[in-house]
Design a protein around this motif. Sequence first.
Motif, PDB file in Angstrom:
ATOM      1  N   ARG A   1       0.293  -8.521 113.999  1.00 62.09           N
ATOM      2  CA  ARG A   1       0.479  -7.941 112.512  1.00 62.09           C
ATOM      3  C   ARG A   1       1.110  -6.861 112.414  1.00 62.09           C
ATOM      4  NH1 ARG A   1      -1.914  -4.443 109.302  1.00 62.09           N
ATOM      5  NH2 ARG A   1      -2.198  -4.813 106.970  1.00 62.09           N
TER       6      ARG A   1
ATOM      7  N   VAL B   1       4.713  -7.215 112.728  1.00 66.49           N
ATOM      8  CA  VAL B   1       5.370  -7.705 111.640  1.00 66.49           C
ATOM      9  C   VAL B   1       5.583  -6.729 110.513  1.00 66.49           C
ATOM     10  CG1 VAL B   1       5.038  -9.238 109.705  1.00 66.49           C
ATOM     11  CG2 VAL B   1       4.181  -9.844 111.990  1.00 66.49           C
TER      12      VAL B   1
ATOM     13  N   LEU C   1       8.709  -4.620 111.617  1.00 68.73           N
ATOM     14  CA  LEU C   1       9.915  -5.479 111.337  1.00 68.73           C
ATOM     15  C   LEU C   1      10.178  -5.082 109.769  1.00 68.73           C
ATOM     16  CD1 LEU C   1      12.250  -6.910 112.230  1.00 68.73           C
ATOM     17  CD2 LEU C   1      10.870  -9.079 112.010  1.00 68.73           C
ATOM     18  N   HIS C   2       9.228  -5.341 108.869  1.00 70.48           N
ATOM     19  CA  HIS C   2       9.210  -5.185 107.482  1.00 70.48           C
ATOM     20  C   HIS C   2       9.684  -3.879 107.167  1.00 70.48           C
ATOM     21  CE1 HIS C   2       8.757  -5.753 103.310  1.00 70.48           C
ATOM     22  NE2 HIS C   2       7.895  -4.790 103.377  1.00 70.48           N
TER      23      HIS C   2
ATOM     24  N   ALA D   1      15.650 -10.614 105.811  1.00 72.83           N
ATOM     25  CA  ALA D   1      14.315 -10.313 106.504  1.00 72.83           C
ATOM     26  C   ALA D   1      13.527  -9.390 105.993  1.00 72.83           C
ATOM     27  CB  ALA D   1      14.897  -9.847 107.940  1.00 72.83           C
ATOM     28  N   SER D   2      13.836  -8.533 105.065  1.00 74.07           N
ATOM     29  CA  SER D   2      12.641  -7.546 104.525  1.00 74.07           C
ATOM     30  C   SER D   2      12.023  -8.556 103.565  1.00 74.07           C
ATOM     31  CB  SER D   2      13.492  -6.621 103.919  1.00 74.07           C
ATOM     32  OG  SER D   2      12.563  -5.680 102.993  1.00 74.07           O
TER      33      SER D   2
ATOM     34  N   THR E   1       9.562 -10.859 105.612  1.00 74.87           N
ATOM     35  CA  THR E   1       8.248 -10.340 106.143  1.00 74.87           C
ATOM     36  C   THR E   1       7.480  -9.742 105.214  1.00 74.87           C
ATOM     37  OG1 THR E   1       9.663  -8.205 106.514  1.00 74.87           O
ATOM     38  CG2 THR E   1       9.635  -9.714 108.345  1.00 74.87           C
TER      39      THR E   1
ATOM     40  N   LEU F   1       3.462 -11.161 104.989  1.00 72.20           N
ATOM     41  CA  LEU F   1       2.436 -10.165 105.028  1.00 72.20           C
ATOM     42  C   LEU F   1       1.516 -10.476 103.927  1.00 72.20           C
ATOM     43  CD1 LEU F   1       4.028  -6.785 106.265  1.00 72.20           C
ATOM     44  CD2 LEU F   1       2.518  -8.182 107.473  1.00 72.20           C
TER      45      LEU F   1
ATOM     46  N   ALA G   1       6.279 -15.425 111.913  1.00 70.33           N
ATOM     47  CA  ALA G   1       6.801 -14.251 111.208  1.00 70.33           C
ATOM     48  C   ALA G   1       7.942 -13.420 112.010  1.00 70.33           C
ATOM     49  CB  ALA G   1       5.920 -13.384 110.325  1.00 70.33           C
ATOM     50  N   LEU G   2       7.554 -13.265 113.076  1.00 74.79           N
ATOM     51  CA  LEU G   2       8.666 -12.392 113.816  1.00 74.79           C
ATOM     52  C   LEU G   2       9.566 -13.442 114.548  1.00 74.79           C
ATOM     53  CD1 LEU G   2       5.947 -10.473 116.166  1.00 74.79           C
ATOM     54  CD2 LEU G   2       7.361  -9.453 114.396  1.00 74.79           C
TER      55      LEU G   2
END
Length: 226
Positions: free
Chosen positions: A6, A9, A12-13, A60-61, A64, A68, A162-163
Amino acid sequence: MAKRLRTLVVWLHVVTSVGWLSQAVALLALVLYGLKTSDGSAFRMARVLDHRVLAFMGAASAFTGMMLSATTPWGFFRHWWVTAKFAITVVQLYAGIFILSDNLEAAAQGHVTPWLPVGTACMISAFSFQTWLSVAKPWGRTPWADPGVKLPAASAKAFALALVVPAADLAIGLWTGSPAPFLMLVTVIAYAVRRAARGRRRWSGGSGPGSAAGRARPGAAAPGSR
């Protein structure tokens, strides 16, 4: 393991969101330069930036962020600030894909509209407002949120998904030359629908002792910050 995934993630977000914002600022700078100098190469560079880099960062933003919401107790419609971010993100994606990109394509071919910098500035303003929402978390719960029910967090597999999915879409985009967020779109919709269906079955079966969606204890901590 689920907590570590998490965290990745969330990382990455944040990275892709910062990339989306910074590239939107660069896009605005190129557009303003092109308008001031009538240099067509500025619009062509803006088109490349939008099509090759910004499009993936934006997708991608958004992916993610939505994952979440879907995989943690925040949900999509339990808190006003999350709901507002969700709505703004959907509008941004639509405007970026179907309006801004088309205008950039036309500008690269010499047909410049004065609304191009306005649209780009609006995108930057929306990013800034979403950043404030993430920090301030204003307005409390929505009327649809039962304060006595705490949604369970997802398993480690969901966070791993999610990754992996953005990386897979990036590889497909590099191979095809067109960054289409197909896997991300399918994944976020399918997962949200699946989790909602499971939640309805769980709640219809009662929320007594031993239920994963049981009522939160008095004074229980709120879900962690995204």
